[in-house]
Design an enzyme around this catalytic site. Structure first.
Site, PDB file in Angstrom:
ATOM      1  CG  ASP A   1      -1.992   2.621   6.021  1.00  0.00           C
ATOM      2  OD1 ASP A   1      -2.616   2.117   5.080  1.00  0.00           O
ATOM      3  OD2 ASP A   1      -2.297   3.710   6.525  1.00  0.00           O
TER       4      ASP A   1
ATOM      5  CG  ASP B   1      -1.634   1.292   1.418  1.00  0.00           C
ATOM      6  OD1 ASP B   1      -2.423   1.635   0.519  1.00  0.00           O
ATOM      7  OD2 ASP B   1      -1.413   1.967   2.438  1.00  0.00           O
TER       8      ASP B   1
END
Length: 795
Positions: free
Chosen positions: A667, A483
């Site tokens: 995250d 990500d």
């Protein structure tokens, strides 16, 4: 009412003016581009089986218990057998290696506080994770060691003085005639009394373990030891009563002593292997001390009310998130943020639930939400350490079938030897050696102890392994998915460029310091020479404030259109050029006109390029981001997807997993679906409960380099598990044939058996992880995954 049309890819509602492509409708451009790239294949990829909750987790409550009195792997089965008799308990899973259990139960039928009482049977002493720990039997175990070694020393000295010399032919029985009353009457009587005391007291835990096995219908190591001990003692006692000296009191004494001493040290080593995990779990107790009616009371988190005042003393955990009302303290946030040093917190500062006050005393107002990240993480860790999965099931089945096989072999070889002309003593000695030397305990310890040591080693580095079967995960990754926001970037805005006359930075910073927007925070830090007042916040547009008599505005183009201020074409062109990458333009104007522009961007982590270079070795690298702009990262990846919502991220990972194994690094909560779909999911940054539940690993803090360290710990632990299982198989495959052939004395068999278990404990307790810290920076990390045992597949 308008018909709701769902997105073809992620299932979310589409906007009134839907985005179309390929004959389908989508909720956003990201979903459309993903579908057009992969086609219908992405819709047929099967969801990851680990992404759903179990039935027991949905229908009942969950509790975690400490168990005192577990001394073999069969205890896990007995506890499960006892729990199944109790109405209201759905499932229970326990671990001999960590002496803990997880219970799924019906709270309408059983109160959590009643679980210890209901399950504290068959000699087990059970308590809740946050209750008083049961009285440890460490003192009793040590006393048994003292009794065993003391009495066995006397027995062995008597054998050395009177019997071993005759067995070796060094002394004839006739030579003992002058002291015949001592050698043939007093000494045998003394050995009979001493070994009987040892059997009755020292052997009690072994016989209890054998009874446990018989009660649940599964033979265990204690059954083998009990048969050997009682057979040697009974045979010797009969020989003594008949006046013969052909007895094996020394075998009885040594088996009891070696096993008792070995298990005592094994227990200490197991405690050492799980010490880091115990330290964390002991530090977090889900209770709080609050001030009610002028008195301080201790309550559970379930009883805590929003806004109540929490009182936290040194070495105590902060129960929930809140704001400090009085006092100051040094707060340890290492598990939440990865920050190794305590931070100073004062009145008005926010503190996180689950952090520890190491110095000072504070009073905290509990947030309305009563949230605690640590409570979620502690629950996950309890679930990990109190369960078993994957290879452990194989080891347990092997151990359960192993004991009956050894028992049959021991009986068969004894009968064969005796019917073949060997003396009863010789035949029995071979059978005893076979029973004693076998070691199914190594199978029971091989996996849970190494796993607990691996989890503890990760915690020392601020890494939380949240999956019970993480060490069964694939070690070869065809695809590595990152990500962007919050993972490769920090999620914090920084000023990239200031364009305009000299006062631009000072005027903009003064005005922006009155706003709480992340972009305003970045601009407010670039200059502190001026101060502003009379601020007007235009939510989502910007801020207007007075600075030294000037009316200053800072914000988007929409703010200035609302004000009717003109944006000069040259400044607009500079802004458009700057925002062609990943920057955001904030116009700065005063006196009715726009005079400059400030470009801000999401700051990249300094070590991101080195981490990606390290991970891309022979793997397909994919960048997956909800942000529209990812240009500065694209060159380092083989495949990039921008503007992708959470559900579409999960679909992409599911599609990639249909082509091979996938490692996903994200995250937070928006990445949770994708993390759950990956073969190995790593949640990086500030862990949320959702991300922690979905991921296999949580890495709090800002050090992206810990990804490589995580893979190293997982690989090393997996290797230790294989070594332990390999040793267990090799030892038994070598020792049992030696005992069957008569080359192994029962005394040495007892020593070999205990040594085998201790070797597994020692191997599991060895240091895990690199001795040198993982460096940060743009250079590739020296600790490559393949060097750590993690293989990234060749394409």
């Amino acid at each position: 009412m308008a018909e709701i049309i769902e997105c073809t890819l992620c299932g979310l509602p589409t906007p009134p003016d839907p985005i179309t492509g390929g004959g389908h409708r989508f909720c956003c451009v990201g979903c459309r581009e993903v579908f057009l790239r992969f086609g219908n294949d992405i819709l047929t990829a099967r969801p990851h089986p680990a992404s759903g909750a179990t039935e027991s987790e949905i229908r009942g409550a969950e509790a975690f218990l400490r168990i005192d009195g577990m001394h073999c792997a069969s205890c896990e089965m007995l506890i499960g057998h006892l729990a199944r008799r109790i109405d209201g308990i759905h499932t229970i899973s326990s671990s001999y290696a960590t002496a803990t259990a997880r219970v799924d139960y019906d709270p309408e039928k059983i109160a959590e506080a009643d679980l210890p009482h209901l399950l504290s049977t068959a000699g087990y002493r059970i308590s809740l994770r946050n209750g008083e720990r049961p009285a440890a039997d460490q003192v009793r175990a040590l006393f048994r060691v003292v009794v065993a070694t003391s009495l066995a020393a006397v027995v062995m000295m008597l054998y050395l003085a009177f019997y071993y010399p005759t067995h070796l032919g060094l002394v004839d029985y006739a030579d003992l005639a002058p002291v015949g009353w001592l050698a043939f009457r007093a000494v045998p009587l003394a050995m009979f009394i001493l070994t009987t005391i040892m059997v009755a007291y020292v052997g009690l835990p072994i016989f209890r373990g054998a009874w446990v096995g018989l009660r649940i219908g599964v033979l265990n190591m204690d059954n083998l030891l009990s048969i050997a001990i009682l057979a040697a003692w009974a045979y010797s006692s009969l020989q003594y009563l008949e006046g013969s000296t052909d007895f094996y009191f020394d075998v009885t004494a040594m088996i009891l002593t070696v096993v008792t001493v070995g298990r005592y040290f094994e227990r200490g080593a197991r405690a050492g292997a799980t010490a880091e995990l115990e330290r964390l779990l002991d530090a977090w107790a889900p209770v709080a001390r609050v001030r009610r009616g002028g008195r301080v009371q201790t309550v559970s988190l379930k009883e805590l009310q929003p806004g109540e005042t929490l009182i936290i003393e040194p070495a105590e955990a902060i129960a929930v998130d809140g704001v400090i009302l009085s006092g100051s303290a040094a707060v340890d946030e290492s598990l939440m943020t990865g920050e190794p040093f305590p931070i100073r917190a004062e009145v008005g500062d926010r503190v996180r639930g689950g952090t520890i006050v190491v110095e000072g005393r504070i009073e905290v107002a509990a947030d309305p939400a009563l949230q605690s990240q640590m409570d979620a993480l502690a629950r996950i860790l309890w679930k990990v350490q109190s369960g078993s999965a994957g290879l452990q099931g194989f080891a347990d089945r092997l151990a359960r079938g192993f004991v009956p096989l050894v028992l049959v072999l021991a009986v068969a070889i004894s009968m064969w030897k005796y019917t073949g002309g060997a003396s009863l003593g010789t035949a029995m000695q071979i059978g005893l050696a076979t029973l004693i030397v076998s070691c199914p305990c190594t199978f029971g310890l091989a996996i849970p102890l190494a796993s607990a040591a691996g989890i503890g080693a990760a915690l020392k580095h601020g890494i939380i392994l949240t999956s019970a079967n993480i060490f069964d995960k694939p070690r070869v990754f065809d695809t590595v998915v990152f990500d962007k926001t919050g993972t490769l970037s920090s999620g914090d805005m920084v000023v990239d460029k200031v364009i305009g006359p000299p006062p631009t930075a000072a005027l903009a910073a003064a005005a922006e310091r009155l706003s709480s927007h992340p972009i305003a925070d970045a601009i407010g830090r670039i200059d502190h020479t001026l101060a502003a007042d009379d601020a007007e916040i235009q939510a989502g547009r910007g801020v207007i404030a007075s600075v030294r008599g000037k009316r200053v505005a800072v914000g988007s183009g929409g703010l200035f259109r609302h004000l009717g201020w003109n944006i000069p074409p040259e400044i607009r062109q500079l802004a458009e050029k700057g925002t062609s990458g990943e920057s955001v333009a904030s116009y700065v104007g005063w006196d009715g006109g726009v005079h400059g522009v400030i470009l801000t961007r999401d700051a990249s982590r300094p070590e991101w390029r080195g981490v990606v270079a390290n991970m891309r070795h022979n793997s397909h690298m994919v960048l997956l981001s909800g942000a529209e702009k990812t240009s500065s990262y694209q060159a380092d990846f083989d495949e990039t997807h921008s503007g992708v919502p959470p559900a579409a991220k999960a679909a992409i990972v599911r599609h990639l997993r249909s082509k091979g194994t996938v490692l996903m690094i994200g995250d937070g909560s928006n990445d949770a679906p994708a993390l759950a779909e990956a073969d190995l999911g790593i949640a990086f940054g500030a862990p949320t409960a959702l991300a922690a539940e979905a991921a296999d690993v949580v890495i709090p803090g800002d050090d992206l380099g810990k990804v490589a360290l995580t893979l190293s710990i997982i690989a090393t632990t997996h290797s230790r598990i294989r070594q332990n299982l390999g040793w267990a198989l090799l030892y038994n495959a070598t020792a049992i044939p030696l005992a069957l052939s008569g080359y192994l004395n029962p005394l040495f068999a007892a020593l070999a058996m205990s040594t085998s278990s201790l070797l597994v404990v020692w191997n599991s307790s060895r240091s895990i992880g690199p001795k040198k810290a993982i460096p940060q920076g743009d250079d590739p990390l020296p600790l490559r995954p393949e060097r750590a045992g993690i293989k990234l597949a060749r394409r």
